[in-house]
Design an enzyme around this catalytic site. Sequence first.
Site, PDB file in Angstrom:
ATOM      1  N   CYS A 173       0.835  -1.191   0.000  1.00  0.00           N
ATOM      2  CA  CYS A 173       0.000   0.000   0.000  1.00  0.00           C
ATOM      3  C   CYS A 173       0.879   1.254   0.000  1.00  0.00           C
ATOM      4  O   CYS A 173       2.096   1.176   0.104  1.00  0.00           O
ATOM      5  CB  CYS A 173      -0.914   0.004   1.215  1.00  0.00           C
ATOM      6  SG  CYS A 173      -0.027   0.135   2.775  1.00  0.00           S
TER       7      CYS A 173
ATOM      8  N   ALA B 298       3.266   1.545   2.803  1.00  0.00           N
ATOM      9  CA  ALA B 298       4.453   0.706   2.614  1.00  0.00           C
ATOM     10  C   ALA B 298       5.471   1.408   1.731  1.00  0.00           C
ATOM     11  O   ALA B 298       6.681   1.358   1.981  1.00  0.00           O
ATOM     12  CB  ALA B 298       4.065  -0.635   2.003  1.00  0.00           C
TER      13      ALA B 298
ATOM     14  N   ARG C 103      12.925  -4.716   5.688  1.00  0.00           N
ATOM     15  CA  ARG C 103      13.685  -4.483   4.460  1.00  0.00           C
ATOM     16  C   ARG C 103      15.190  -4.536   4.667  1.00  0.00           C
ATOM     17  O   ARG C 103      15.951  -4.411   3.727  1.00  0.00           O
ATOM     18  CB  ARG C 103      13.284  -3.149   3.845  1.00  0.00           C
ATOM     19  CG  ARG C 103      12.269  -3.318   2.749  1.00  0.00           C
ATOM     20  CD  ARG C 103      11.730  -2.003   2.304  1.00  0.00           C
ATOM     21  NE  ARG C 103      12.625  -1.270   1.421  1.00  0.00           N
ATOM     22  CZ  ARG C 103      12.746  -1.502   0.126  1.00  0.00           C
ATOM     23  NH1 ARG C 103      12.067  -2.449  -0.442  1.00  0.00           N
ATOM     24  NH2 ARG C 103      13.557  -0.786  -0.620  1.00  0.00           N
TER      25      ARG C 103
ATOM     26  N   HIS D  92       5.541   6.023  -2.939  1.00  0.00           N
ATOM     27  CA  HIS D  92       6.838   6.585  -3.313  1.00  0.00           C
ATOM     28  C   HIS D  92       6.663   8.024  -3.767  1.00  0.00           C
ATOM     29  O   HIS D  92       7.418   8.912  -3.391  1.00  0.00           O
ATOM     30  CB  HIS D  92       7.475   5.793  -4.458  1.00  0.00           C
ATOM     31  CG  HIS D  92       7.607   4.325  -4.192  1.00  0.00           C
ATOM     32  ND1 HIS D  92       7.412   3.388  -5.165  1.00  0.00           N
ATOM     33  CD2 HIS D  92       7.909   3.643  -3.069  1.00  0.00           C
ATOM     34  CE1 HIS D  92       7.593   2.177  -4.653  1.00  0.00           C
ATOM     35  NE2 HIS D  92       7.885   2.307  -3.377  1.00  0.00           N
TER      36      HIS D  92
END
Lengths: 490, 73
Positions: A62, A65, A96, A195
């Site tokens: 999403c 994220a 990550r 992003h």
Amino acid sequence: MAALTREETEALIQEVLEVYPEKARKDRAKHIMVNDVSLESSKKCITSNRKSLPGVMTMRGCAYAGSKGVVWGPIKDMISISHGPIGCGQYARGGRRNYYVGTTGIDSFCEINFTSDFQEKDIVFGGDKKLAKLISEIEMLFPLNKGISIQSECPVGLIGDDIEAVAKKAAVEIGKPVVPVRCEGFRGVSQSLGHHIANDSVRDWILSNRDGQAFEKTPYDVAILGDYNIGGDAWASRILLEEMGLRVVAQWSGDGTLAEMENTPNVKLNLLHCYRSMNYISRHMEEKYGIPWMEYNFFGPTKIAESLRAIAAHFDDHIKEGAERVIAKYTPLMNEVIAKYKPRLQGKKVMLYVGGLRPRHVVGAYEDLGMEVVGTGYEFAHNDDYDRTIKEMGDATLIYDDATGHELDEFVKAMKPDLIGSGIKEKYVFHKMGVPFRQLHSWDYSGPYHGYDGFAIFARDMDLTLNNPCWGLLKAPWSKAAQEEQKLVA
Amino acid sequence: MANIMIRRNDKGYVFYMPKRDIEDSILSMEFDTPEKWGGEIRLGNGGVYFIEPQAAPARLPISVRAKRLDGVE
């Protein structure tokens, strides 16, 4: 070579899509294509960045994220508050593996989950007061933080909290940047919009903070953008750039700091590794500060050499010589690595299904090892990514966008790749099917894979996985015995 | 009306719309002189947009407002 022809691949796609209801089949057909390297644009063949179909199993994340997990999270001296219920932050914490140098909890905060832990009453009465209190608590407990970002989770957007007002007030109180990021998970179709939102908030709240301040420049300043230092990737890239004579001013955002980001407008060239997650800010810096940007690829010696030369072409002869020197220094080492692993990996087929850059970037690294990528696809790419992918992939290979669980399973059954590179959600499904698998999101707890040093590790890991004797032991003894009996009878 | 960014690469002008993440080459631009720049632009994907004609920008890339006249979004 067992690779499929164009007709066979097309037939396979039809066969796989057969099980869907008609409407879904029509929609999914647009997301899968057979590669044709002569194409200039992917637009006519593949649709991307569309909402996933309800009912199919997608691998997407999403917007939260994309913003917290990818762009903001790795900045080590900033605290990213997961503003909302506790789960989003807790289950994404440390996933990550963005490595950093620093003392966690003192001057670095990536591994800690900061959250406002929304309860029912915060939904009813709003969470702004709690947020303000949280920020002052953070300031008291972790005075060495350099700034705070507020990563909204879904409820914050739904109840209409004014986090911008809280942020502005808190920034004045604590005298540090406090960045509200409107990355509620329901925005957009995948992490890709996260992003974009994160880039926009960097642009609006961080980037111009030091405009007009003195900065000691050199003609060789560059910034690494879109490298999240997964397993140390950015470090393996950075040493190559420094060895050829460049000065790396900033790392965005793996092992990066707020000061580095604020100093980035002073660089001469922005080097962009993950195009998907940081092209927005590169474009902005190009317009506002006149800094050119270029994409590069540090996977596998062939692509590294190409990229180093392309980077050097932006600078004078001193750097060009440096690039040649670096390439010459590492070539014998790389030849040794290839000589060792190529015979063990030659001719093996690989299928990929990853995120933003790896479905095309790692193709060169596999080819250096004599392996062939027979299928690739992105979770959340846009068409400009596919334009770039078409050139990297072989003719008549399979390309899939936002592949579903069913499609991946069927493609693997039909194409029988020797290795699959994808993420944790796919990993155990394919392990159970008995197919060697490497995680290409987090490098399966290994890494780095970038740079020359990374390639040696990459080659070793692929060999360890592919030629592991365990794949022959997957069948239960009794089912094996039954098979052998049948053979004997026959 | 939408904000678009126009930049130049080795082949010519490139169109980019941040909102929709559309990037494409500009095949033709109606006016391309220092005094008058803009007008109707045609993209590689078949889209046609209109930029209010203006003096050519001193530096590219530049963000401008554009209106979609025709073609895919």
